[in-house]
Design an enzyme around this catalytic site. Structure first.
Site, PDB file in Angstrom:
ATOM      1  N   GLU A  34       0.827  -1.196   0.000  1.00  0.00           N
ATOM      2  CA  GLU A  34       0.000   0.000   0.000  1.00  0.00           C
ATOM      3  C   GLU A  34       0.867   1.255   0.000  1.00  0.00           C
ATOM      4  O   GLU A  34       1.958   1.269   0.582  1.00  0.00           O
ATOM      5  CB  GLU A  34      -0.929   0.008   1.227  1.00  0.00           C
ATOM      6  N   CYS A  54       3.567   8.651   0.422  1.00  0.00           N
ATOM      7  CA  CYS A  54       4.152   7.795   1.449  1.00  0.00           C
ATOM      8  C   CYS A  54       4.453   6.449   0.795  1.00  0.00           C
ATOM      9  O   CYS A  54       3.532   5.738   0.366  1.00  0.00           O
ATOM     10  CB  CYS A  54       3.193   7.633   2.621  1.00  0.00           C
ATOM     11  N   CYS A  68       6.983  -6.304   7.247  1.00  0.00           N
ATOM     12  CA  CYS A  68       8.038  -5.716   8.077  1.00  0.00           C
ATOM     13  C   CYS A  68       8.375  -6.702   9.186  1.00  0.00           C
ATOM     14  O   CYS A  68       7.490  -7.371   9.718  1.00  0.00           O
ATOM     15  CB  CYS A  68       7.568  -4.381   8.665  1.00  0.00           C
ATOM     16  N   CYS A  83       6.665  -3.644  15.711  1.00  0.00           N
ATOM     17  CA  CYS A  83       6.133  -2.571  16.560  1.00  0.00           C
ATOM     18  C   CYS A  83       4.651  -2.815  16.856  1.00  0.00           C
ATOM     19  O   CYS A  83       3.861  -3.087  15.942  1.00  0.00           O
ATOM     20  CB  CYS A  83       6.325  -1.218  15.890  1.00  0.00           C
ATOM     21  N   CYS A 126       1.639  -0.868  14.975  1.00  0.00           N
ATOM     22  CA  CYS A 126       1.727  -0.743  13.519  1.00  0.00           C
ATOM     23  C   CYS A 126       1.147  -1.962  12.803  1.00  0.00           C
ATOM     24  O   CYS A 126       1.470  -3.111  13.147  1.00  0.00           O
ATOM     25  CB  CYS A 126       3.190  -0.550  13.119  1.00  0.00           C
ATOM     26  N   GLY A 136       7.280  -1.497   5.956  1.00  0.00           N
ATOM     27  CA  GLY A 136       8.688  -1.856   5.981  1.00  0.00           C
ATOM     28  C   GLY A 136       9.549  -0.899   6.780  1.00  0.00           C
ATOM     29  O   GLY A 136       9.161   0.222   7.106  1.00  0.00           O
ATOM     30  N   GLU A 137      10.747  -1.360   7.090  1.00  0.00           N
ATOM     31  CA  GLU A 137      11.792  -0.571   7.755  1.00  0.00           C
ATOM     32  C   GLU A 137      12.830  -0.205   6.696  1.00  0.00           C
ATOM     33  O   GLU A 137      13.570  -1.071   6.217  1.00  0.00           O
ATOM     34  CB  GLU A 137      12.424  -1.395   8.884  1.00  0.00           C
ATOM     35  N   SER A 175      12.400   7.283   7.299  1.00  0.00           N
ATOM     36  CA  SER A 175      12.125   6.988   8.706  1.00  0.00           C
ATOM     37  C   SER A 175      12.726   5.642   9.094  1.00  0.00           C
ATOM     38  O   SER A 175      12.687   4.685   8.310  1.00  0.00           O
ATOM     39  CB  SER A 175      10.610   6.965   8.942  1.00  0.00           C
ATOM     40  N   SER A 212      11.570   6.798  14.571  1.00  0.00           N
ATOM     41  CA  SER A 212      10.392   6.324  15.298  1.00  0.00           C
ATOM     42  C   SER A 212      10.815   6.052  16.736  1.00  0.00           C
ATOM     43  O   SER A 212      11.399   5.009  17.034  1.00  0.00           O
ATOM     44  CB  SER A 212       9.838   5.046  14.646  1.00  0.00           C
ATOM     45  N   LEU A 213      10.508   6.992  17.618  1.00  0.00           N
ATOM     46  CA  LEU A 213      10.974   6.912  18.998  1.00  0.00           C
ATOM     47  C   LEU A 213       9.890   6.345  19.920  1.00  0.00           C
ATOM     48  O   LEU A 213      10.068   5.320  20.558  1.00  0.00           O
ATOM     49  CB  LEU A 213      11.418   8.291  19.474  1.00  0.00           C
ATOM     50  N   HIS A 214       8.798   7.069  20.050  1.00  0.00           N
ATOM     51  CA  HIS A 214       7.566   6.581  20.678  1.00  0.00           C
ATOM     52  C   HIS A 214       7.654   6.283  22.171  1.00  0.00           C
ATOM     53  O   HIS A 214       6.727   5.674  22.725  1.00  0.00           O
ATOM     54  CB  HIS A 214       7.047   5.338  19.946  1.00  0.00           C
ATOM     55  N   ASN A 232      -3.132   5.553  15.832  1.00  0.00           N
ATOM     56  CA  ASN A 232      -4.281   5.272  14.986  1.00  0.00           C
ATOM     57  C   ASN A 232      -4.789   3.849  15.218  1.00  0.00           C
ATOM     58  O   ASN A 232      -4.002   2.946  15.522  1.00  0.00           O
ATOM     59  CB  ASN A 232      -3.905   5.466  13.513  1.00  0.00           C
ATOM     60  N   CYS A 259      -0.799   7.139   9.707  1.00  0.00           N
ATOM     61  CA  CYS A 259       0.440   6.579  10.247  1.00  0.00           C
ATOM     62  C   CYS A 259       0.165   5.275  11.000  1.00  0.00           C
ATOM     63  O   CYS A 259      -0.707   5.206  11.865  1.00  0.00           O
ATOM     64  CB  CYS A 259       1.083   7.599  11.180  1.00  0.00           C
TER      65      CYS A 259
END
Length: 348
Positions: A92, A105, A112, A116, A119, A159-160, A191, A214-216, A290, A333
Site C-alpha cells: 500500500e 508515502c 516488516c 512494533c 503498527c 517496511g523498515e 524513517s 520512530s521513537l515513541h 491510529n 500513520c
C-alpha cells in the site's frame, strides 16, 4: 526478483543496452521514457523501432506494478493505493495533499520484521524487500493515475527502510537525478525505528534527506513495551547516533512519537522525553496512535495530547501535533499493511 529497467540508473541503462548488443543511447532513451515521461511499457516508447520494442519485450520485459484498489478519503484529499507487484505480492502507498504540494508515502518492503505493537505493517512479518524500481513505480503510477506532479516523498509506508538500505538509497538517488524527476533531496524523508548500522551509513551519505526516528517512548522500559528493536538498541545509543548525525549534517532530526493511552502519554512522560532530547537539534511529531483492529491500542483524548505538547513547549523542545490524513481509509500513520490475495478478493 529479476532486475528491471526501473532499477537502473541512467548510466547503468546505457551499460545494459550494450550488454544487449545495442548502442548506449538506446538505454538512455529507455531510461528517459521511464523516469521522465513515466512510460510503463515499450509500446509507449515511440522513438524506438517497432522491431526493437518487440525484441526487448521478449528479452527484457518491463516489470511494472499495477493498482488493484484505490480508496479516497471523504475527510480530506488523501488517496490510498493497493498495488500488486510482479510476483503477486501486495503493498500500500498513500497520496497526501498539503499546501506545499503532493506527498507520497512509499513502502520499502512487503511487510516488516520490526514488530512494533502499534503498527499494522508488521502483521504477518516480512515477506521480502522491494527493489528501487518498485519504490519508484509507486510514485510514478500515482502521478500518472492522478495526473499530478509529486513534490515530496516520505519512506514511511510498509517496511523498515534501513532494513533494505541499498535499494532505498538507490531509489532516492534515481528520484533525485536531474534527467528524471529531479526531486530535491530536501523534499525527501526516510524513517527508521533505530537500526544503528543503517543510521551510521546514512550519516556518512552526507545528503540533505530528512531523517525521521520512530521513537515513541521517553525511556527503554516503555520503548520495549512498544518496539522490539529496543531490546537490541538502547535509547542512549540511538540518541548518540542522532547527535552524530546532526553534528555531521547540521540538520535536525524528526522524532515520531505515537501517543498510546495509558502507556506513554502522561505529562511525566513528556518531561522525561524533554530531558532526554535537551540540547539535541530536533523536532517532535506527536501522533495520537491510529486504530489497528488487531492491536487493541487506543490514542489519548485531544486534551491529553495538548497537555503533552504544552510540556514540550515549556521545555523548549520544538513540537507539533501531526495532522492525521486518511484515517477513514486506514491510510494514516501505522495503518498501512501487507495485504494478502485473500484480502484483496474480499475487498475487491
Amino acid at each position: 526478483m529479476p532486475v528491471s529497467w526501473f532499477d537502473l540508473t541512467e548510466a547503468q541503462s546505457a551499460d545494459k543496452a550494450r550488454e544487449l548488443g545495442l548502442p548506449a543511447f538506446r538505454g538512455r532513451q529507455i531510461w528517459h521514457w521511464l523516469h521522465k515521461s513515466l512510460a510503463s511499457q515499450y509500446d509507449e516508447m515511440t522513438n524506438l523501432p517497432l522491431s526493437l520494442r518487440e525484441r526487448l519485450q521478449k528479452e527484457m520485459p518491463i516489470f511494472s506494478i499495477r493498482p488493484v484498489q484505490v480508496q479516497r478519503s471523504v475527510l480530506d484529499d488523501t488517496v490510498k493505493y493497493l498495488f500488486e507487484l510482479e510476483d503477486g505480492s501486495l503493498i500500500e502507498s498513500v497520496l497526501m495533499h498539503y499546501h506545499h504540494g503532493y506527498t507520497v508515502c512509499v513502502s520499502s518492503q512487503v511487510g516488516c520484521r520490526m514488530g512494533c505493537r502499534f503498527c499494522a505493517s508488521t502483521l504477518g512479518g516480512l515477506e521480502r524487500d522491494l527493489s528501487a524500481g518498485e519504490m519508484l513505480q509507486q510514485v510514478y503510477v500515482i502521478e500518472r493515475e492522478e495526473k499530478i506532479q509529486v513534490s515530496h516523498i516520505v519512506v514511511m509506508g510498509c517496511g523498515e527502510p534501513f532494513d533494505n538500505y541499498d535499494e532505498v538509497m538507490r531509489f532516492l538517488s534515481i528520484l533525485h537525478a536531474p534527467e528524471g524527476q529531479n526531486m530535491s533531496f530536501r523534499n525527501m524523508t526516510v524513517s527508521t525505528c533505530g537500526l544503528l548500522d543503517g543510521l551510521k551509513r546514512f550519516t556518512e551519505e552526507d545528503i540533505p534527506v530528512t531523517l525521521a526516528i520512530s521513537l515513541h517512548a521517553p525511556n527503554d522500559d516503555i520503548r520495549k513495551q512498544l518496539m522490539p528493536i529496543a531490546n537490541r538498541v538502547a535509547m542512549d545509543d540511538l540518541l548518540e547516533a542522532c547527535r552524530a548525525y546532526t553534528r555531521k549534517s547540521g540538520r535536525r532530526v524528526t522524532f515520531e512519537y505515537a501517543l498510546v493511552k495509558g502507556v506513554n502519554d502522561s505529562e511525566e512522560n513528556a518531561r522525561e522525553l524533554a530531558r532526554r532530547l535537551k540540547g539535541l537539534l530536533c523536532h517532535v511529531n506527536l501522533i495520537p496512535v491510529n486504530p489497528v483492529a488487531e492491536r487493541g491500542l487506543a490514542g489519548p483524548e485531544r486534551s491529553q495530547v495538548q497537555r503533552f505538547e504544552k510540556v514540550l513547549n515549556e521545555e523548549q523542545i520544538p513540537v507539533t501535533i501531526r495532522r492525521e490524513l486518511g484515517r477513514d481509509i486506514d491510510g494514516a500513520c501505522g495503518q498501512l499493511r501487507r495485504r494478502h490475495r485473500t484480502e484483496m478478493e474480499a475487498i475487491g
